[in-house]
Design a protein around this motif. Sequence first.
Motif, PDB file in Angstrom:
ATOM      1  N   GLY A  79      -3.879 -58.385 -70.378  1.00 47.79           N
ATOM      2  CA  GLY A  79      -4.304 -57.011 -70.137  1.00 47.79           C
ATOM      3  C   GLY A  79      -5.773 -56.971 -69.746  1.00 47.79           C
ATOM      4  N   THR A  80      -6.552 -57.821 -70.386  1.00 46.11           N
ATOM      5  CA  THR A  80      -7.980 -57.901 -70.065  1.00 46.11           C
ATOM      6  C   THR A  80      -8.172 -58.302 -68.600  1.00 46.11           C
ATOM      7  OG1 THR A  80      -8.472 -58.510 -72.342  1.00 46.11           O
ATOM      8  CG2 THR A  80     -10.145 -59.053 -70.692  1.00 46.11           C
ATOM      9  N   ASP A 176      -5.999 -47.470 -68.313  1.00 45.96           N
ATOM     10  CA  ASP A 176      -5.692 -48.583 -69.207  1.00 45.96           C
ATOM     11  C   ASP A 176      -4.451 -48.192 -70.001  1.00 45.96           C
ATOM     12  OD1 ASP A 176      -5.453 -50.379 -71.285  1.00 45.96           O
ATOM     13  OD2 ASP A 176      -7.606 -50.494 -71.709  1.00 45.96           O
ATOM     14  N   GLN A 179      -1.437 -49.864 -74.067  1.00 42.95           N
ATOM     15  CA  GLN A 179      -0.697 -49.339 -75.216  1.00 42.95           C
ATOM     16  C   GLN A 179       0.272 -48.249 -74.771  1.00 42.95           C
ATOM     17  OE1 GLN A 179      -3.785 -48.021 -77.943  1.00 42.95           O
ATOM     18  NE2 GLN A 179      -4.685 -50.070 -78.088  1.00 42.95           N
ATOM     19  N   SER A 202      -0.487 -54.637 -70.363  1.00 41.35           N
ATOM     20  CA  SER A 202      -0.615 -55.917 -71.063  1.00 41.35           C
ATOM     21  C   SER A 202       0.736 -56.397 -71.565  1.00 41.35           C
ATOM     22  CB  SER A 202      -1.570 -55.746 -72.258  1.00 41.35           C
ATOM     23  OG  SER A 202      -1.488 -56.863 -73.132  1.00 41.35           O
ATOM     24  N   LYS A 207       2.172 -55.907 -77.770  1.00 42.62           N
ATOM     25  CA  LYS A 207       2.425 -54.739 -76.933  1.00 42.62           C
ATOM     26  C   LYS A 207       3.933 -54.432 -76.893  1.00 42.62           C
ATOM     27  CE  LYS A 207      -1.824 -54.419 -76.825  1.00 42.62           C
ATOM     28  NZ  LYS A 207      -2.889 -54.633 -75.869  1.00 42.62           N
TER      29      LYS A 207
END
Length: 423
Positions: A79-80, A176, A179, A202, A207
Amino acid sequence: MPDNHPSLALYGGPPIRTSSFPSAGDASGRSFGAEEKAALNRVIDSGVLWRVGGTEVSTLESEFAEYLGVPQAVASTSGTSALHLAVAAIDPEPGDEIIVPPITDFGTIIGVLAQNAVPVFADVDPLTGCMTADTVAAAISERTRAVIVVHLFGGPAPVEDIISVCRPRGIPVIEDCAQAYLTVPSSGDGFAGTRGDIGCFSLQQFKHISAGDGGLTVTSDAALAERMRHFADKGWPRDGGVRTHHFLGLNYRMTELQAAVARVQLTRLGGIVDSRRELAHRLVKGIDGLSGITGPSDVDSHALWLFPLVLDPGLVGATNNEFAAALVAEGIPASGGYLDRPVHLVPALTERRTYGRSGFPLTSPLARKEWTYEPGLCPVGERMVDETLIVLSWNEKFTESDVDDIAAAIVKVHRYFTNQLEE
Ligand SMILES: *Cc1c(COP(=O)(O)O)cnc(C)c1O
């Protein structure tokens, strides 16, 4: 302690719950089955474990894009990295500013700093923990190059309102959605991640769906998608057949093994989110009417990555950390604040530990000013983390009786603290 109400497990009374709950940290709360194993075997047997000569990653990209109804998806390692791809595609100048919220995973910020941009924190709504159009507008400067909207815990941020503030100024919006799979923002069409210019997801262990680690970035903009593809592969446009590098990129390539698992997980996503929502309705009913406790306002638009509760400590008679500690003693997986401290107060930022001792880009002459991060920057977000926010673990494999135990513990702890207030 008065004996007209059950004594808290925190003070030696019998806990509501003694057995553990399903957890996304292991098989109890994950769905990795025969299909994932078959997919892995298929990749191993093919002998091609990386994406360049394989089919799994590119197929995952088209399947995920189709699932969300957008033309383009780009896979990456986390995800980053998905967020880093988004920032790199927008290509800020050193010292340009990117607006972010104070309550999020640090992964939201990493790509900003890695591209030598400055994270500028906009405060949040006191119930959702998400930025609002007003808080974003207040953080915009002539150096603002993008906004990263976080749909916290799977609850929809007002992304359409934020886009209305940003689009006339030519500021791209990144969502983002790490989540927030299948989160439904309140106006407009489509899932979270498809509203802004770029959406980031992510596949990390905890997740909604997972390949251990992994990331997916979606966009309707073919030029942004191409830049993200090349950024994830050393700036190298392999399709040209020439070994050259158009710009500085990294190696963020997802492997075929990850993609094969992720493709199976994607088929489970709808059921996972449905189940989390159904269970959440049960908890909402179970804690209905408790004074000073607010849960998600609309479960059906929420992805329930975690189940957030916001306390009014004056009405409840306890802060988030006191209440969460009492829940944990009752055997309920809960935590006060979600974070130890808001993201703008982590040492990486307060002590500007970025590149050597330079403090770059926060100290750069290329920035509009010297940037410091200290308490008071986001008072609402700080109060949520320190005093009002509680998160409950949430999982599609919870049973109805698991949810009833959670509700019973919240009611018990609430009764104890509110009785204390009266005495
Ligand atoms: C998990 C998460 C990330 C980072 O994802 P990784 O896959 O762990 O790198 C970023 N933002 C938010 C909101 C997250 O929850």
